[in-house]
Design an enzyme around this catalytic site. Sequence first.
Site, PDB file in Angstrom:
ATOM      1  N   SER A   1       6.250   2.771   2.809  1.00 51.08           N
ATOM      2  CA  SER A   1       7.595   3.370   2.858  1.00 51.08           C
ATOM      3  C   SER A   1       7.646   4.654   2.033  1.00 51.08           C
ATOM      4  O   SER A   1       8.289   5.631   2.437  1.00 51.08           O
ATOM      5  CB  SER A   1       8.656   2.366   2.408  1.00 51.08           C
ATOM      6  OG  SER A   1       8.382   1.904   1.115  1.00 51.08           O
TER       7      SER A   1
ATOM      8  N   LEU B   1       0.815  -1.219   0.000  1.00 47.67           N
ATOM      9  CA  LEU B   1       0.000   0.000   0.000  1.00 47.67           C
ATOM     10  C   LEU B   1       0.853   1.276   0.000  1.00 47.67           C
ATOM     11  O   LEU B   1       0.335   2.375   0.171  1.00 47.67           O
ATOM     12  CB  LEU B   1      -0.957   0.001   1.206  1.00 47.67           C
ATOM     13  CG  LEU B   1      -1.938  -1.169   1.252  1.00 47.67           C
ATOM     14  CD1 LEU B   1      -2.707  -1.184   2.566  1.00 47.67           C
ATOM     15  CD2 LEU B   1      -2.923  -1.107   0.086  1.00 47.67           C
ATOM     16  N   GLY B   2       2.154   1.099  -0.148  1.00 50.11           N
ATOM     17  CA  GLY B   2       3.029   2.272  -0.294  1.00 50.11           C
ATOM     18  C   GLY B   2       3.399   2.939   1.016  1.00 50.11           C
ATOM     19  O   GLY B   2       3.556   4.171   1.061  1.00 50.11           O
TER      20      GLY B   2
ATOM     21  N   ASP C   1       4.897   4.709  -6.347  1.00 51.97           N
ATOM     22  CA  ASP C   1       4.441   4.933  -4.970  1.00 51.97           C
ATOM     23  C   ASP C   1       4.751   6.356  -4.497  1.00 51.97           C
ATOM     24  O   ASP C   1       3.909   7.034  -3.911  1.00 51.97           O
ATOM     25  CB  ASP C   1       5.115   3.946  -4.006  1.00 51.97           C
ATOM     26  CG  ASP C   1       4.563   2.538  -4.155  1.00 51.97           C
ATOM     27  OD1 ASP C   1       3.932   2.267  -5.186  1.00 51.97           O
ATOM     28  OD2 ASP C   1       4.760   1.723  -3.235  1.00 51.97           O
TER      29      ASP C   1
HETATM   30  O1  PMV Z   1       3.631  -4.111  -4.396  1.00 49.02           O
HETATM   31  P1  PMV Z   1       3.958  -2.711  -4.779  1.00 49.02           P
HETATM   32  O2  PMV Z   1       2.988  -1.721  -4.210  1.00 49.02           O
HETATM   33  O3  PMV Z   1       5.398  -2.377  -4.580  1.00 49.02           O
HETATM   34  O4  PMV Z   1       3.691  -2.599  -6.382  1.00 49.02           O
HETATM   35  C1  PMV Z   1       4.468  -3.259  -7.322  1.00 49.02           C
HETATM   36  C2  PMV Z   1       3.968  -2.928  -8.681  1.00 49.02           C
HETATM   37  C3  PMV Z   1       4.714  -3.625  -9.805  1.00 49.02           C
HETATM   38  O5  PMV Z   1       4.118  -3.181 -11.017  1.00 49.02           O
HETATM   39  C4  PMV Z   1       4.579  -5.124  -9.712  1.00 49.02           C
HETATM   40  C5  PMV Z   1       6.191  -3.297  -9.795  1.00 49.02           C
HETATM   41  C6  PMV Z   1       6.525  -1.868 -10.128  1.00 49.02           C
HETATM   42  O6  PMV Z   1       7.655  -1.485  -9.776  1.00 49.02           O
HETATM   43  O7  PMV Z   1       5.740  -1.159 -10.762  1.00 49.02           O
END
Ligand code: PMV
Length: 302
Positions: A96, A93-94, A139
Amino acid sequence: MIRVSAPGKVYLCGEHAVVYGKHGICASISMRTRVSVESSDEFIIESFSGVSRGHPSKLYPYVAGAIKKIENLCEITPVKITISSEIPPASGLGSSASVTVATIKALSKMFGVELEKEEIARMAHEVEKEVQGSASRTDTYVSTFGGVLMLPEGEKLPVPNTSIIIAFTGVTSSTKELVASVRRLRERHPKVIDGVMEVIDSIAILVKERLKEGDLLSIGELMNINQGLLDSIGVSTEQISSIVYRARSSGAYGAKITGAGGGGSVVILSPSENSEKILNEIKPLCKEVFLTSIDTQGVREE
Ligand code: PMV
């Protein structure tokens, strides 16, 4: 004392495909990380994870990275940084990113450095890369700007009038490993996986159109199709599938993985009248459930 907050995020669609240059749509959520900064005799960082004294802090690498960014811009003096967050760590959910973004903004205010949002997002992304080895800019970008954003352009899209339920599986997963596993699958079946990514891209383009029309039923359907495609590339789990099916049969518009998968969280779009029922139905299947909404604001001073 300076108080700043920054939101977490969900993917309405497009995770994994964005790694291959395709479109994705993210939304900031009303679950925030709050950071306060005040003058102190020494560097102190405090949150539910514990107290750390001195700089750079080993316990808080993102905060230490944020301090270094501001140190590069001006002379700083010791501060006490207090962090509280509604976003569970390592849940996709971001969390960090929100800590990093909020800390950079709070320190810039504290030491009188003017930073545009673009600069905050760029610096926070650099910190994430330094700490994690690699990171997408998603994020930190969404946490800084807020609202519903089309990637990779960062185009602002209309905010749908809907409840968002987040189901945290309690299983933490490695984004790096999941991205690598999809890459391996693509090496074995390039045509098939490229085709899947292409369809996810067309889903994002359609979701953008349906957002403009406020057509939540179609957005939910498209999210469900996106979930099927994420399952096809091996990033879903039995637990995720159970949550997704239970949410749908309890009246959700749509339900899917948000983020890398392999655990993490599920995002559920729900009519507000069904939210309570969905929450109760999925609770036994998750570690934690959250009823939230899309937040139109990114990082802000409180
Ligand atoms: O799990 P999260 O929120 O870090 O999302 C990863 C998203 C991906 O598309 C799988 C990887 C990325 O760096 O975009």
